[in-house]
Scaffold this motif. Sequence first.
Motif, short mmCIF file in Angstrom:
data_model
loop_
_atom_site.label_atom_id
_atom_site.label_comp_id
_atom_site.label_asym_id
_atom_site.label_seq_id
_atom_site.Cartn_x
_atom_site.Cartn_y
_atom_site.Cartn_z
N ALA A 61 0.82 -1.20 0.00
CA ALA A 61 0.00 0.00 0.00
C ALA A 61 0.86 1.26 0.00
N LEU A 62 2.12 1.13 0.43
CA LEU A 62 2.97 2.32 0.57
C LEU A 62 3.85 2.57 -0.65
N ILE A 63 4.33 1.48 -1.25
CA ILE A 63 5.36 1.62 -2.28
C ILE A 63 4.90 2.41 -3.52
N PRO A 64 3.68 2.16 -4.06
CA PRO A 64 3.30 2.91 -5.27
C PRO A 64 3.36 4.42 -5.11
N SER A 65 2.89 4.94 -3.98
CA SER A 65 2.87 6.40 -3.87
C SER A 65 4.28 6.96 -3.69
N ILE A 66 5.19 6.16 -3.14
CA ILE A 66 6.59 6.60 -3.07
C ILE A 66 7.18 6.67 -4.48
N LEU A 67 6.94 5.61 -5.24
CA LEU A 67 7.50 5.57 -6.60
C LEU A 67 6.96 6.70 -7.45
N ILE A 68 5.66 6.97 -7.34
CA ILE A 68 5.05 7.99 -8.19
C ILE A 68 5.61 9.37 -7.81
N SER A 69 5.87 9.58 -6.54
CA SER A 69 6.42 10.87 -6.10
C SER A 69 7.83 11.07 -6.64
N VAL A 70 8.63 10.01 -6.60
CA VAL A 70 9.99 10.11 -7.13
C VAL A 70 9.94 10.36 -8.63
N PHE A 71 9.02 9.70 -9.29
CA PHE A 71 8.84 9.88 -10.73
C PHE A 71 8.52 11.34 -11.06
N PHE A 72 7.57 11.93 -10.32
CA PHE A 72 7.20 13.32 -10.58
C PHE A 72 8.37 14.27 -10.35
#
Lengths: 275, 334
Positions: free
Chosen positions: A44-55
């Motif tokens: 539940a945590l990893i996707p939002s971390i990845l998307i933030s780094v991507f942005f």
Amino acid sequence: MSVITTSALGMAAKGERTARMPFWLQVSTMTWRNLLVAFRTPAALIPSILISVFFTLVYKDLLSGAAAFFLPGKDYLGFVLPISIISASLSGAGVAGQSVVRDIESGYFNKLLLTPISRAAIVLGAILGGAIVLTLQTSVVMLTGLLLGLQPATGIGGVFAVLGYGLLLGMGFAGFTVAIALRSGSAGATQGATFLFFPLTFITATFTPVELLSGWIKTAAQLNPITYLLEAMRALLLTGWEADAMLRGFLTCAALALLMFTFAFFSLRARTQRR
Amino acid sequence: MSNQVNREIVVENLIKRYGDFAAVKGVSFKVESGEIFGFLGPNGAGKSTTVSMLTTLSLPTEGRATVGGYDVVSQAAEVRRIAGVALQEVGIDPLMKAMELLTIQCQTFGMSRKQAQGRAHELLDLVKLSAFMDRRVGKYSGGMRRRLDLALALAHEPEVLFLDEPTTGLDPASRRDIWEEVRRLNTRLGITIFLTTQYLEEADLLANRIAIINNGVIAAEGTPQALKAQLGSESINLTFGDADSVTRAEAELAEMVERTQVDHHTLRLYLSHAANAVPAVVNRVQSVGLVLQSLTLTQPTLDDVFLKVTGERLETKDAPQPAKGSRSRMARAS
């Protein structure tokens, strides 16, 4: 004969019947429990971390050319990183509400309500647990920024100050999703509610300073609490310790956090009102 | 434990309405200290609604109830301190471990972390889950979850324990484990146990007294024995070698009993206190020169009682487990 009747500990338990758990301990126990559970669902945590780094990566390279106009001699990374941090905080905020929905669905929530624990502690535990998780996420974004060559104007102290703002903002966002979770008891509604905040991250000085905005969007940006938070973080990263901007940012975040806690607390009251 | 502790449950004309619908329509009963009280009824009879009022989760519309002398409306916090509750839905977080859940539960009742951990170990031992204390609860079987839930309800050594359908949905072996546990808790700790169930066998085996609730009202109340004696139909069954003997026996014995029924070569004599009547029946049979092949006694069951007081049929076929023996599940006649 019996394990329980002869037990000294059991007797202690009886003697303690009137004892109360101090409020701070109730809050820290509930926070700890929420963190425990959050880290057992890393998916539940990893996707939002990845998307933030991507942005962060995309914003930096996409807009750094344009930024030369209004940020002569300054690093666009420092300008855009705060918005990445806020987005990270926002996209992960649902986790706090989801954990409340899970507790309601599993019946654990009712179990807690039948203990003498204070209701404010149950709410605060969920909010603080969520906010701490969000701060870990914003730390990853900050780390990405530093690895990309960000040199904060206020040094390491500024880095921690920015993360502190992140924590406070996280309490506001997490409080909102916890409140929606308590109102609705529904995972879908809770997830959907986080989208309500997304416009706030765009109707603000997202990619340019407020001074360069005009018309309705400028007015809207001036009313948007996110604007003041952005300015405080940007000051820390680009210019230095600006007391005015920092105070405005702090007050905005604190007011938001307090408002959302109140919203969540009354949502719990409404949910648990005996009928 | 001391006798001074008030562990009674007193319920006076309790009513619960949801809008126009009355789930509980004026229920009164008293549960004595240290008793196991069976609250028996089909789905939707008002059992869980009554439990939720007694455990302070919902407010009565009318009437009043006390648990251990505390009023469930005005002294809800006190009721929570002395009552342990295991609701129908097992309220445990599947991501947590038994040890963690129990420690937190104990802490909320004012124990220090160290005390709470000690108590958690005792409780795990009590419900025989020590070997699984570090396994996530989500991986537990249904029976293990119920046992853990029971342990959680016992964390603060309640004076009164509410168990809402503790064995619904369990396999027969787990069900027997829970029964054993409930009996053990009652005899060792002397706590009052208020048990709701839709299984007649469960109420019969465990409860000192039973109330049958149907459509929101109490249809009958008493000890299982008294209810069966009062409302059930005991019978003496005499089997003879030929139909002629049966007819003669019936003519001889009909005046001694309430009702007779012939079933092939067997004559059934329905009467109360059947066991006491056996010698007289045998004497009469022998005095007219009839030869008995066998004599059996049929004890009344709570199924009979339920049928009598509610006029509703008992379904035994759709019990959730393969029902061996006399287990029956009550269901509304459709």
